[in-house]
Design an enzyme around this catalytic site. Sequence first.
Site, PDB file in Angstrom:
ATOM      1  CE1 TYR A   1      -3.872  -1.876   5.675  1.00 47.34           C
ATOM      2  CE2 TYR A   1      -2.849   0.494   4.795  1.00 47.34           C
ATOM      3  CZ  TYR A   1      -3.539  -1.013   4.533  1.00 47.34           C
ATOM      4  OH  TYR A   1      -3.567  -1.325   3.359  1.00 47.34           O
TER       5      TYR A   1
ATOM      6  CD  GLU B   1      -1.710   5.153   5.311  1.00 49.14           C
ATOM      7  OE1 GLU B   1      -2.246   5.816   4.438  1.00 49.14           O
ATOM      8  OE2 GLU B   1      -1.556   5.695   6.718  1.00 49.14           O
TER       9      GLU B   1
ATOM     10  CB  SER C   1      -0.674  -0.094   1.531  1.00 48.81           C
ATOM     11  OG  SER C   1      -1.441   1.164   1.623  1.00 48.81           O
TER      12      SER C   1
HETATM   13  P1  NAP Z   1     -11.298  -4.837   2.268  1.00 49.65           P
HETATM   14  O1  NAP Z   1     -12.439  -4.413   1.283  1.00 49.65           O
HETATM   15  O2  NAP Z   1     -11.372  -4.081   3.276  1.00 49.65           O
HETATM   16  O3  NAP Z   1     -11.137  -6.165   2.417  1.00 49.65           O
HETATM   17  C1  NAP Z   1     -10.271  -6.992   3.050  1.00 49.65           C
HETATM   18  C2  NAP Z   1     -10.364  -8.433   3.151  1.00 49.65           C
HETATM   19  O4  NAP Z   1      -9.508  -8.933   4.204  1.00 49.65           O
HETATM   20  C3  NAP Z   1     -11.814  -8.923   3.471  1.00 49.65           C
HETATM   21  O5  NAP Z   1     -12.271  -9.784   2.683  1.00 49.65           O
HETATM   22  C4  NAP Z   1     -11.670  -9.398   4.895  1.00 49.65           C
HETATM   23  O6  NAP Z   1     -12.661 -10.443   5.092  1.00 49.65           O
HETATM   24  C5  NAP Z   1     -10.343 -10.035   4.752  1.00 49.65           C
HETATM   25  N1  NAP Z   1      -9.815 -10.300   6.115  1.00 49.65           N
HETATM   26  C6  NAP Z   1      -9.538  -9.548   7.331  1.00 49.65           C
HETATM   27  N2  NAP Z   1      -9.111 -10.221   8.408  1.00 49.65           N
HETATM   28  C7  NAP Z   1      -8.911 -11.224   7.795  1.00 49.65           C
HETATM   29  C8  NAP Z   1      -8.334 -12.539   8.548  1.00 49.65           C
HETATM   30  N3  NAP Z   1      -7.811 -12.584   9.817  1.00 49.65           N
HETATM   31  N4  NAP Z   1      -8.216 -13.548   7.603  1.00 49.65           N
HETATM   32  C9  NAP Z   1      -8.304 -13.604   6.543  1.00 49.65           C
HETATM   33  N5  NAP Z   1      -8.890 -12.671   5.616  1.00 49.65           N
HETATM   34  C10 NAP Z   1      -9.233 -11.383   6.444  1.00 49.65           C
HETATM   35  O7  NAP Z   1     -10.013  -4.236   1.530  1.00 49.65           O
HETATM   36  P2  NAP Z   1      -9.677  -3.928  -0.166  1.00 49.65           P
HETATM   37  O8  NAP Z   1      -9.933  -2.474  -0.396  1.00 49.65           O
HETATM   38  O9  NAP Z   1     -10.517  -4.892  -1.016  1.00 49.65           O
HETATM   39  O10 NAP Z   1      -8.331  -4.247  -0.159  1.00 49.65           O
HETATM   40  C11 NAP Z   1      -7.679  -5.471  -0.638  1.00 49.65           C
HETATM   41  C12 NAP Z   1      -6.032  -5.488   0.077  1.00 49.65           C
HETATM   42  O11 NAP Z   1      -5.438  -4.418  -0.659  1.00 49.65           O
HETATM   43  C13 NAP Z   1      -5.959  -5.022   1.343  1.00 49.65           C
HETATM   44  O12 NAP Z   1      -5.024  -6.044   1.993  1.00 49.65           O
HETATM   45  C14 NAP Z   1      -5.592  -3.597   1.627  1.00 49.65           C
HETATM   46  O13 NAP Z   1      -4.916  -3.410   2.746  1.00 49.65           O
HETATM   47  C15 NAP Z   1      -4.939  -3.716   0.433  1.00 49.65           C
HETATM   48  N6  NAP Z   1      -4.934  -2.296  -0.153  1.00 49.65           N
HETATM   49  C16 NAP Z   1      -5.987  -1.646  -0.471  1.00 49.65           C
HETATM   50  C17 NAP Z   1      -5.991  -0.279  -0.984  1.00 49.65           C
HETATM   51  C18 NAP Z   1      -7.372   0.518  -1.456  1.00 49.65           C
HETATM   52  O14 NAP Z   1      -7.188   1.402  -1.709  1.00 49.65           O
HETATM   53  N7  NAP Z   1      -8.418  -0.515  -1.540  1.00 49.65           N
HETATM   54  C19 NAP Z   1      -4.742   0.160  -1.309  1.00 49.65           C
HETATM   55  C20 NAP Z   1      -3.522  -0.531  -1.197  1.00 49.65           C
HETATM   56  C21 NAP Z   1      -3.564  -1.525  -0.457  1.00 49.65           C
HETATM   57  P3  NAP Z   1     -13.963 -10.073   6.097  1.00 49.65           P
HETATM   58  O15 NAP Z   1     -14.989 -10.011   5.045  1.00 49.65           O
HETATM   59  O16 NAP Z   1     -14.136 -11.628   6.770  1.00 49.65           O
HETATM   60  O17 NAP Z   1     -14.061  -9.157   6.863  1.00 49.65           O
HETATM   61  O1  F7E Z   2      -9.048   8.046   4.055  1.00 51.34           O
HETATM   62  C1  F7E Z   2      -9.322  11.467   5.197  1.00 51.34           C
HETATM   63  C2  F7E Z   2      -8.558  10.693   6.040  1.00 51.34           C
HETATM   64  O2  F7E Z   2     -10.038   6.033   4.964  1.00 51.34           O
HETATM   65  C3  F7E Z   2      -8.614   8.936   2.902  1.00 51.34           C
HETATM   66  C4  F7E Z   2      -7.363   2.016   2.602  1.00 51.34           C
HETATM   67  O3  F7E Z   2      -7.659   1.283   1.487  1.00 51.34           O
HETATM   68  O4  F7E Z   2      -5.983   3.543   1.256  1.00 51.34           O
HETATM   69  C5  F7E Z   2      -7.032   3.281   2.256  1.00 51.34           C
HETATM   70  O5  F7E Z   2      -6.588   4.275   3.286  1.00 51.34           O
HETATM   71  C6  F7E Z   2      -8.459  10.497   3.368  1.00 51.34           C
HETATM   72  C7  F7E Z   2      -7.402  10.209   4.908  1.00 51.34           C
HETATM   73  O6  F7E Z   2      -8.462   5.713   3.083  1.00 51.34           O
HETATM   74  C8  F7E Z   2     -12.631  11.342   6.776  1.00 51.34           C
HETATM   75  O7  F7E Z   2      -7.814  11.413   6.823  1.00 51.34           O
HETATM   76  C9  F7E Z   2     -11.271  12.852   6.159  1.00 51.34           C
HETATM   77  O8  F7E Z   2      -6.433  11.296   4.862  1.00 51.34           O
HETATM   78  O9  F7E Z   2     -10.690   6.810   2.668  1.00 51.34           O
HETATM   79  P1  F7E Z   2      -9.597   6.856   3.688  1.00 51.34           P
HETATM   80  P2  F7E Z   2      -6.796   5.777   3.458  1.00 51.34           P
HETATM   81  O10 F7E Z   2      -6.689   5.976   4.772  1.00 51.34           O
HETATM   82  O11 F7E Z   2      -6.137   6.496   2.424  1.00 51.34           O
HETATM   83  C10 F7E Z   2      -4.777   2.975   1.472  1.00 51.34           C
HETATM   84  C11 F7E Z   2      -3.890   3.137   0.156  1.00 51.34           C
HETATM   85  C12 F7E Z   2      -4.783   1.678   1.998  1.00 51.34           C
HETATM   86  O12 F7E Z   2      -3.989   0.915   1.817  1.00 51.34           O
HETATM   87  C13 F7E Z   2      -5.822   1.468   2.921  1.00 51.34           C
HETATM   88  O13 F7E Z   2      -6.137   0.050   3.207  1.00 51.34           O
HETATM   89  O14 F7E Z   2      -9.608  11.014   4.075  1.00 51.34           O
HETATM   90  N1  F7E Z   2     -10.685  11.802   5.750  1.00 51.34           N
HETATM   91  N2  F7E Z   2     -12.298  12.700   6.492  1.00 51.34           N
HETATM   92  C14 F7E Z   2     -11.320  10.948   6.132  1.00 51.34           C
HETATM   93  N3  F7E Z   2     -11.354   9.488   5.995  1.00 51.34           N
HETATM   94  C15 F7E Z   2     -12.394   8.793   6.322  1.00 51.34           C
HETATM   95  N4  F7E Z   2     -12.436   7.513   6.302  1.00 51.34           N
HETATM   96  N5  F7E Z   2     -13.650   9.178   7.081  1.00 51.34           N
HETATM   97  C16 F7E Z   2     -13.646  10.746   7.093  1.00 51.34           C
HETATM   98  O15 F7E Z   2     -14.812  11.212   7.533  1.00 51.34           O
END
Ligand code: NAP
Ligand code: F7E
Length: 326
Positions: free
Chosen positions: A151, A129, A127
């Site tokens: 995270y 992040e 990520s």
């Molecule tokens: P998501 O919608 O939050 O899905 C997370 C998945 O992880 C869910 O299927 C959840 O299953 C599963 N999980 C949680 N705890 C677990 C455990 N103990 N054992 C096995 N599975 C478990 O996330 P996403 O947006 O699809 O992202 C997919 C991956 O990419 C994640 O690793 C995330 O950190 C990473 N990532 C996401 C983004 C983004 O912007 N979306 C960017 C960079 C990296 P349950 O349904 O059981 O909770």
């Molecule tokens: O926040 C700001 C908050 O929670 C984005 C995950 O998929 O992407 C995701 O993480 C920004 C942050 O995503 C609210 O402070 C303001 O700066 O949508 P977010 P994230 O933290 O960037 C990365 C790449 C991952 O890997 C993660 O798994 O928005 N923000 N006000 C807020 N965010 C939330 N959630 N809620 C608010 O009310």
Amino acid sequence: MKRALITGITGQDGLYLGELLTQKGYEVFGLVRGQNNPKLELVHALLPQATLVFGDLTDLSSLIRALGVAQPTEVYNLGAVSFVAYSWENAALTTDVTAKGALNMLEAIRLYEGANAGSVRFYQASSSEMFGKAQEVPQREATLLWPRSPYGVAKAFAHHMTINYRESYGMHASSGVLFNHESPRRGPEFVTRKVSQAVARIALGKQQTLTLGNLDASRDWGFAGDYVEAMWLMMQQDVADDYVISTDETHNLRSLLDVAFARIGIDDWSGYVKQDAKFMRPAEVDLLVGDSSKARAALGWAPRVGFTELVNMMVDTDLTLQADQA
Ligand code: NAP
Ligand code: F7E
């Protein structure tokens, strides 16, 4: 026939990736945790051909068993505690699942492969992040990691462990450093979906205001459907490597609000949006923007959906969903 095991198949990316791999003719297996996971119905509906295997990333033996059932050629490790804000309140759990869970999966594959190192291709969902307090703009594969949340720290561990297993054991292990990617399937706790749901409800007279945290946060937001293609492309390379995946454009939360409210005919959203310190983070990642030139050159990947199209797609879907709900 290629066989893929996806952890996190119930999540946003797992569902899109499952659909992509099914279209490509793969036999898809998904790891699902819990004895009565509420998302099972959704997975069955969207991925009727997928075989679900019960297991948990914190349970090494369940991963070894899942590999035995799936006999995969590719493993996509998408499972994680993925909500950054939650990770401060649950730092140990985040470490167990997001960091040690990835190590468990690497170790399970190492044991499963035995003398055939490299026979199972591994994808780690890393990520942006991890860049946290960004040490250069834009961020690329070589940018120093400076995570700013439990995270981010957990993901940095898993990223380095993926590289370490590749270098130590000859595993075909790749790390995709993906910037934020969104869709109508995004969890409602993330800011894009929180905004699209609230805007739809405001348009329908079901909600008056929307309360957010830091409006100055900037992100490189892409479409999840495009990003799962990049995951698959990485796994088709003869040599495993690490790639940044991003749109290379950044937008702040205010411009997200501009586009989302404009979709329902509101040009000045100031009267609808409030701020509350409870949505601020102990340490913020202020400006993330990727440089995905390596992936574009080596994988031939490029995002198809732009920022405005993405936000409009999310608002339109939520308008339909909210109108259907009583
Ligand atoms: P998501 O919608 O939050 O899905 C997370 C998945 O992880 C869910 O299927 C959840 O299953 C599963 N999980 C949680 N705890 C677990 C455990 N103990 N054992 C096995 N599975 C478990 O996330 P996403 O947006 O699809 O992202 C997919 C991956 O990419 C994640 O690793 C995330 O950190 C990473 N990532 C996401 C983004 C983004 O912007 N979306 C960017 C960079 C990296 P349950 O349904 O059981 O909770
Ligand atoms: O926040 C700001 C908050 O929670 C984005 C995950 O998929 O992407 C995701 O993480 C920004 C942050 O995503 C609210 O402070 C303001 O700066 O949508 P977010 P994230 O933290 O960037 C990365 C790449 C991952 O890997 C993660 O798994 O928005 N923000 N006000 C807020 N965010 C939330 N959630 N809620 C608010 O009310």
